[in-house]
Design a protein around this motif. Sequence first.
Motif, PDB file in Angstrom:
ATOM      1  N   PHE A   1       0.699  -1.127  -0.072  1.00  0.00           N
ATOM      2  CA  PHE A   1       0.203   0.018  -0.313  1.00  0.00           C
ATOM      3  C   PHE A   1       0.903   1.335  -0.231  1.00  0.00           C
ATOM      4  N   GLU A   2       2.046   1.006   0.617  1.00  0.00           N
ATOM      5  CA  GLU A   2       2.991   2.276   0.930  1.00  0.00           C
ATOM      6  C   GLU A   2       3.321   2.765  -0.588  1.00  0.00           C
ATOM      7  N   ARG A   3       3.825   1.487  -1.141  1.00  0.00           N
ATOM      8  CA  ARG A   3       4.444   1.792  -2.734  1.00  0.00           C
ATOM      9  C   ARG A   3       3.655   2.203  -3.626  1.00  0.00           C
ATOM     10  N   GLU A   4       2.272   1.855  -3.453  1.00  0.00           N
ATOM     11  CA  GLU A   4       1.234   2.206  -4.175  1.00  0.00           C
ATOM     12  C   GLU A   4       0.962   3.810  -4.017  1.00  0.00           C
ATOM     13  N   ALA A   5       1.162   4.112  -2.816  1.00  0.00           N
ATOM     14  CA  ALA A   5       1.047   5.626  -2.497  1.00  0.00           C
ATOM     15  C   ALA A   5       2.397   6.235  -3.146  1.00  0.00           C
ATOM     16  N   PHE A   6       3.549   5.664  -2.942  1.00  0.00           N
ATOM     17  CA  PHE A   6       4.763   6.575  -3.516  1.00  0.00           C
ATOM     18  C   PHE A   6       4.643   6.724  -5.175  1.00  0.00           C
ATOM     19  N   ALA A   7       4.038   5.538  -5.504  1.00  0.00           N
ATOM     20  CA  ALA A   7       4.049   5.518  -7.322  1.00  0.00           C
ATOM     21  C   ALA A   7       3.075   6.603  -7.566  1.00  0.00           C
TER      22      ALA A   7
ATOM     23  N   GLY B   1       1.124   5.121   8.825  1.00  0.00           N
ATOM     24  CA  GLY B   1      -0.130   4.115   9.179  1.00  0.00           C
ATOM     25  C   GLY B   1      -0.806   4.561  10.471  1.00  0.00           C
ATOM     26  N   VAL B   2      -1.917   4.205  10.571  1.00  0.00           N
ATOM     27  CA  VAL B   2      -2.758   4.635  11.768  1.00  0.00           C
ATOM     28  C   VAL B   2      -3.469   3.641  12.409  1.00  0.00           C
ATOM     29  N   ASP B   3      -3.318   3.458  13.676  1.00  0.00           N
ATOM     30  CA  ASP B   3      -4.107   2.539  14.403  1.00  0.00           C
ATOM     31  C   ASP B   3      -4.394   2.873  15.882  1.00  0.00           C
ATOM     32  N   GLU B   4      -5.682   1.885  16.508  1.00  0.00           N
ATOM     33  CA  GLU B   4      -5.611   2.285  17.778  1.00  0.00           C
ATOM     34  C   GLU B   4      -5.512   1.123  18.593  1.00  0.00           C
ATOM     35  N   ALA B   5      -5.432   1.415  19.986  1.00  0.00           N
ATOM     36  CA  ALA B   5      -5.703   0.322  20.815  1.00  0.00           C
ATOM     37  C   ALA B   5      -6.607   0.877  22.039  1.00  0.00           C
TER      38      ALA B   5
ATOM     39  N   ILE C   1      -5.127   4.040   7.158  1.00  0.00           N
ATOM     40  CA  ILE C   1      -5.860   3.942   8.326  1.00  0.00           C
ATOM     41  C   ILE C   1      -6.619   2.480   8.731  1.00  0.00           C
ATOM     42  N   ASP C   2      -6.383   2.060   9.840  1.00  0.00           N
ATOM     43  CA  ASP C   2      -6.980   0.426   9.941  1.00  0.00           C
ATOM     44  C   ASP C   2      -8.453   0.682  10.188  1.00  0.00           C
ATOM     45  N   GLY C   3      -9.242  -0.054   9.425  1.00  0.00           N
ATOM     46  CA  GLY C   3     -10.718   0.042   9.662  1.00  0.00           C
ATOM     47  C   GLY C   3     -11.441   0.350   8.360  1.00  0.00           C
ATOM     48  N   ASN C   4     -12.697   0.279   8.455  1.00  0.00           N
ATOM     49  CA  ASN C   4     -13.452   0.424   7.054  1.00  0.00           C
ATOM     50  C   ASN C   4     -14.060   1.849   7.044  1.00  0.00           C
ATOM     51  N   SER C   5     -13.718   2.966   8.060  1.00  0.00           N
ATOM     52  CA  SER C   5     -14.273   4.218   7.795  1.00  0.00           C
ATOM     53  C   SER C   5     -13.423   5.221   8.298  1.00  0.00           C
ATOM     54  N   LEU C   6     -13.226   6.415   7.809  1.00  0.00           N
ATOM     55  CA  LEU C   6     -12.255   7.595   8.156  1.00  0.00           C
ATOM     56  C   LEU C   6     -12.556   8.386   9.195  1.00  0.00           C
ATOM     57  N   PRO C   7     -11.953   8.870  10.128  1.00  0.00           N
ATOM     58  CA  PRO C   7     -12.076   9.986  11.047  1.00  0.00           C
ATOM     59  C   PRO C   7     -12.200  11.191  10.024  1.00  0.00           C
ATOM     60  N   ASP C   8     -13.127  12.109  10.869  1.00  0.00           N
ATOM     61  CA  ASP C   8     -13.360  13.600  10.368  1.00  0.00           C
ATOM     62  C   ASP C   8     -12.093  14.376  10.371  1.00  0.00           C
ATOM     63  N   GLU C   9     -12.234  15.396   9.733  1.00  0.00           N
ATOM     64  CA  GLU C   9     -11.126  16.489   9.783  1.00  0.00           C
ATOM     65  C   GLU C   9      -9.858  16.197   9.998  1.00  0.00           C
ATOM     66  N   LEU C  10      -9.358  15.263   9.199  1.00  0.00           N
ATOM     67  CA  LEU C  10      -8.034  14.710   9.351  1.00  0.00           C
ATOM     68  C   LEU C  10      -7.095  15.721   8.586  1.00  0.00           C
TER      69      LEU C  10
ATOM     70  N   ARG D   1      -7.031   6.663   3.763  1.00  0.00           N
ATOM     71  CA  ARG D   1      -7.289   5.684   3.006  1.00  0.00           C
ATOM     72  C   ARG D   1      -7.644   4.631   3.955  1.00  0.00           C
ATOM     73  N   PRO D   2      -8.882   4.127   4.180  1.00  0.00           N
ATOM     74  CA  PRO D   2      -9.276   3.233   5.071  1.00  0.00           C
ATOM     75  C   PRO D   2      -8.820   1.933   4.566  1.00  0.00           C
ATOM     76  N   ILE D   3      -8.443   1.139   5.448  1.00  0.00           N
ATOM     77  CA  ILE D   3      -7.848  -0.427   5.172  1.00  0.00           C
ATOM     78  C   ILE D   3      -8.641  -1.495   5.986  1.00  0.00           C
ATOM     79  N   VAL D   4      -9.347  -2.216   5.717  1.00  0.00           N
ATOM     80  CA  VAL D   4      -9.906  -3.198   6.664  1.00  0.00           C
ATOM     81  C   VAL D   4      -8.874  -4.084   6.957  1.00  0.00           C
TER      82      VAL D   4
END
Length: 208
Positions: A6-12, A20-24, A112-121, A126-129
């Motif tokens: 996913f990172e290489r795709e973004a760089f391309a 990368g973003v995730d929560e605990a 971002i881990d998950g199927n939805s995006l936070p507001d006002e980033l 891009r969400p990634i399940v």
Amino acid sequence: MPDLSFEREAFARGAASVAGVDEAGRGPLAGPVIAAAVRLRPQALPEGLNDSKQLTARHRARLFDLLSAAAEIGIGEASVEEIDRLNILRASHLAMRRALEALRPAPDLALIDGNSLPDELPCPARPIVRGDTLSLSIAAASIVAKVTRDRIMKELARDFPGYGWERNAGYPTREHLAALKRLGPSPHHRRSFRPVHNILCEVQSLSR
């Protein structure tokens, strides 16, 4: 195993930096929810990066130290009060936004881990399940968020002994639930979560 696809795709596509973003901490009955934003340096990737849930506590701690030295990290937190007021999903999104805001300069893209995006980033995202199993950047963020939150819960356990937070990190284990019934909720318990709410209702009924 997660990789850098996913990172290489973004760089391309022209991105100069990706985080990368995730929560605990969505599931626990006590404590804040913590998010991490991690910008890896592809030339300095720690060996053994994986979804934090697939690693032992010792392995996570080692990778946390390596990431702290080799990557750029932003941490965001949403408090128990915010969890109870907003709900856990929106509070998790708030923590993610704060983690990205703490990462300076902002990345060109956040995975971002998950199927939805936070507001006002502060940047495109891009969400990634199941992203923590697919993207190394998100896997790194999952490790940082998990270790950071576990350490917070161990600190809280010193001031509020008896719940076993140093072992269960606030999750609803049998030990924690038994202590919750015996001791009642602490100021760090999430009042909107059913087991805590039910005990509070029982206490109120008995006091009438």
